[in-house]
Design a protein around this motif. Structure first.
Motif, short mmCIF file in Angstrom:
data_model
loop_
_atom_site.label_atom_id
_atom_site.label_comp_id
_atom_site.label_asym_id
_atom_site.label_seq_id
_atom_site.Cartn_x
_atom_site.Cartn_y
_atom_site.Cartn_z
N THR A 98 8.95 -9.58 -9.97
CA THR A 98 8.65 -9.72 -8.54
C THR A 98 8.42 -8.34 -8.17
N LEU A 99 7.50 -8.29 -7.23
CA LEU A 99 7.06 -7.21 -6.31
C LEU A 99 7.14 -7.36 -5.05
N ASN A 100 8.07 -6.67 -4.30
CA ASN A 100 8.44 -6.87 -3.15
C ASN A 100 8.05 -5.54 -2.26
N VAL A 101 7.25 -5.95 -1.11
CA VAL A 101 6.78 -4.97 -0.30
C VAL A 101 6.68 -5.51 1.09
N ARG A 102 6.81 -4.41 2.08
CA ARG A 102 6.93 -4.49 3.36
C ARG A 102 6.21 -3.58 4.02
N ALA A 103 6.08 -3.73 5.37
CA ALA A 103 5.32 -2.74 6.45
C ALA A 103 6.45 -2.46 7.44
N ARG A 104 7.19 -3.11 8.14
CA ARG A 104 8.20 -2.68 8.95
C ARG A 104 9.48 -3.57 8.68
N GLY A 105 10.71 -2.90 9.29
CA GLY A 105 11.96 -3.41 9.10
C GLY A 105 12.66 -2.61 7.85
N PRO A 222 -2.84 -0.94 10.93
CA PRO A 222 -3.82 -1.85 10.38
C PRO A 222 -4.14 -1.23 8.89
N ALA A 223 -4.38 0.29 8.96
CA ALA A 223 -4.40 0.63 7.47
C ALA A 223 -3.43 0.63 6.62
N TYR A 224 -2.21 0.63 7.25
CA TYR A 224 -0.82 0.65 6.43
C TYR A 224 -0.75 -0.84 5.74
N VAL A 225 -1.09 -2.04 6.86
CA VAL A 225 -1.11 -3.26 5.83
C VAL A 225 -2.19 -3.22 4.91
N ASP A 226 -3.16 -2.72 5.21
CA ASP A 226 -4.28 -2.82 4.15
C ASP A 226 -3.95 -2.13 2.87
N ILE A 227 -3.34 -1.09 2.93
CA ILE A 227 -3.17 -0.41 1.68
C ILE A 227 -2.04 -0.88 0.88
N PHE A 246 5.48 -10.29 0.57
CA PHE A 246 4.89 -9.14 1.64
C PHE A 246 5.49 -9.47 2.91
N VAL A 247 6.40 -8.50 3.50
CA VAL A 247 7.11 -8.74 4.85
C VAL A 247 6.41 -7.85 5.68
N ILE A 248 5.35 -8.42 6.65
CA ILE A 248 4.75 -7.51 7.50
C ILE A 248 5.56 -6.87 8.59
N SER A 249 6.78 -7.73 9.24
CA SER A 249 7.68 -7.17 10.08
C SER A 249 9.00 -7.81 9.86
N ASP A 250 10.10 -7.22 10.45
CA ASP A 250 11.30 -8.15 10.50
C ASP A 250 11.12 -9.13 11.56
N SER A 251 12.31 -9.94 11.87
CA SER A 251 12.41 -10.86 12.77
C SER A 251 12.42 -10.48 14.28
N HIS A 252 12.88 -9.17 14.25
CA HIS A 252 12.99 -8.62 15.81
C HIS A 252 11.69 -7.99 16.23
N ALA A 253 11.28 -7.23 15.19
CA ALA A 253 9.61 -6.61 15.55
C ALA A 253 9.71 -5.54 16.77
N TYR A 254 10.92 -5.02 16.76
CA TYR A 254 11.03 -4.08 17.92
C TYR A 254 10.39 -2.83 17.68
N ASP A 255 9.65 -2.42 16.33
CA ASP A 255 9.25 -1.55 16.00
C ASP A 255 7.75 -1.76 15.65
N THR A 256 7.28 -2.74 16.21
CA THR A 256 5.78 -3.36 15.70
C THR A 256 4.98 -3.53 17.16
N TYR A 257 3.73 -2.44 17.07
CA TYR A 257 3.09 -2.34 18.38
C TYR A 257 1.46 -2.41 17.89
N PHE A 258 0.86 -3.13 19.32
CA PHE A 258 -0.53 -3.20 18.54
C PHE A 258 -1.43 -2.56 19.64
N PRO A 259 -1.65 -1.36 19.80
CA PRO A 259 -2.32 -0.69 20.81
C PRO A 259 -3.88 -0.69 20.26
#
Length: 396
Positions: A98-105, A222-227, A246-259
């Motif tokens: 398995t290949l396990n990838v994430r962006a946040r958390g 956006p570029a982060y998730v794309d790559i 692929f986990v885009i963010s953890d369940s708290h998502a305190y570090d995930t912003y959308f400027p």
């Protein structure tokens, strides 16, 4: 009940081009959490990541609910992605089961980790695109592996072989729990050894370039998730793996912003307007919440597009792929895990009937859906996880 039309709403519009390959399950509950979890009732489902793909109760709670415990909401069993990956990977002799990838958390707890090799054994996922590229494609050239890298790889294999032998000797002198921990370390060593023996080698193997940058910056998201998506697809195209999470963010998502979605105002319930704040307070007419959810669906559509553009056999990689997308909560404010948002995408050669239809399973445990997806991927089973929720669903 069953509907035959594409689930049309603003959030799902990015999927219009792939509607014939989609299935929308409704009425799927995380029953193992709602009916029996260490946090009490249906609440505090921020910690339910350890149940998403295992379908079992957690081994541990957190400090308020598990006095003296490790406080990490650890899973109690293997996750289904790992089982499917091991089954296929061993048959095909793949370096990465398995290949396990994430962006946040961060890894290692039940609010961020979905892949588990067993009881209280979280699998690390890579969040750094440059490190992920190095792990997958170091030394790769179209003409063959770089000789300098081959020498380095052999040196690393020798060190790992020594470590593995030492761990085996030590385990014979330890008690049951310590032997379990040693076995987890030994399994990790053997996994790394197997991966070091591999090299990317397939007709459609074209690793993407990774531009160095601070991908943790909010405007780079956006570029982060794309790559990360590009690297996952490339790993499958190069036949390094056939199962990814692929986990885009953890369940708290305190570090995930959308400027980049013009959501940068002060928080409503929290000091800043991160994803957690948006989930609790979605904005006037749910404006911010809809924008964020639609953005996530756009990234899902991009994954489908990349798979569809990758040749495989007489068609595309998408033709031979099944993708399971889900949100771990139905409602970010109440934290409910009933009627979870889910989408299944399946190519022409996957034995699932899609067509953009919606099926209402009326309060069915998600264990049954997981078993059905395993069957569709030629890993047969009659049940997955908690035995109270046995029996796959009919998705044909």
């Amino acid at each position: 009940g069953e509907g035959s039309s594409f689930a049309k709403n603003e959030i799902c519009t990015p999927l219009e081009a792939f509607k014939s390959k989609l299935l929308f399950p409704r009425g799927i509950d995380m029953s193992v959490w709602a009916e029996d979890n260490p946090f009490g009732g249906n609440g505090d489902a921020h910690h339910n990541y350890g149940a998403i793909l295992t379908g079992t109760q957690l081994a541990t709670g957190d400090p308020p609910h598990d006095p003296g415990g490790p406080g990490l909401a650890l899973a109690s069993s293997k996750s289904i992605d790992v089982l499917i990956g091991e089954t296929i990977g061993k048959q095909a002799n793949l370096p990465f089961y398995t290949l396990n990838v994430r962006a946040r958390g961060e890894d290692g707890n039940g609010s961020s980790t979905v892949s588990w090799s067993g009881d209280r054994a979280p699998i690390t996922s890579e969040r750094d695109p440059e490190k992920l590229f190095e792990t997958l494609f170091a030394g790769y050239t179209p003409e063959g592996p770089d000789p300098a890298f081959v020498r380095l790889r052999k040196k690393r294999q020798s060190v790992l072989d020594y470590v593995g032998t030492a761990l085996e000797r030590q385990a014979t002198h330890l008690g049951t729990e310590d032997r379990r921990k040693i076995q987890l370390h030994l399994d990790s060593v053997r996994t790394i050894e197997r991966q070091l023996e591999s090299r990317a080698d397939a007709a459609n193997c074209q690793p993407p370039s990774v531009t160095p940058g601070d991908y943790q910056q909010a405007d780079m998201f956006p570029a982060y998730v794309d790559i990360q998506i590009d690297l996952m697809v490339a790993a499958m195209a190069c036949d390094l793996t056939r199962v990814c999470t692929f986990v885009i963010s953890d369940s708290h998502a305190y570090d995930t912003y959308f400027p980049f979605l013009d959501i940068n105002q002060q928080g409503v319930e929290f000091p800043t307007r991160h994803q957690h704040d948006i989930a609790h307070r979605p904005g006037e007419n749910d404006r911010d919440k809809i924008a964020v959810e639609k953005w996530h669906i756009e990234k899902f559509a991009r994954l489908l597009e990349k798979l569809d553009q990758t040749p495989e056999g007489e068609g595309s990689m998408l033709d031979n792929t099944c993708i399971f997308w889900m949100n771990s909560l139905n409602n970010g404010f109440s934290h409910t895990v009933l009627n979870l948002p889910m989408i299944i995408a399946a190519g022409a050669n996957v034995p699932l009937r899609t067509g953009g239809r919606t099926i209402d399973f009326k309060g069915t445990a998600h264990n049954k859906l997981l078993a059905s997806l395993a069957n569709a991927m030629d890993v047969p089973m009659e049940a997955w996880g908690d035995p109270r929720y046995a029996g796959p669903l009919d998705l044909s």
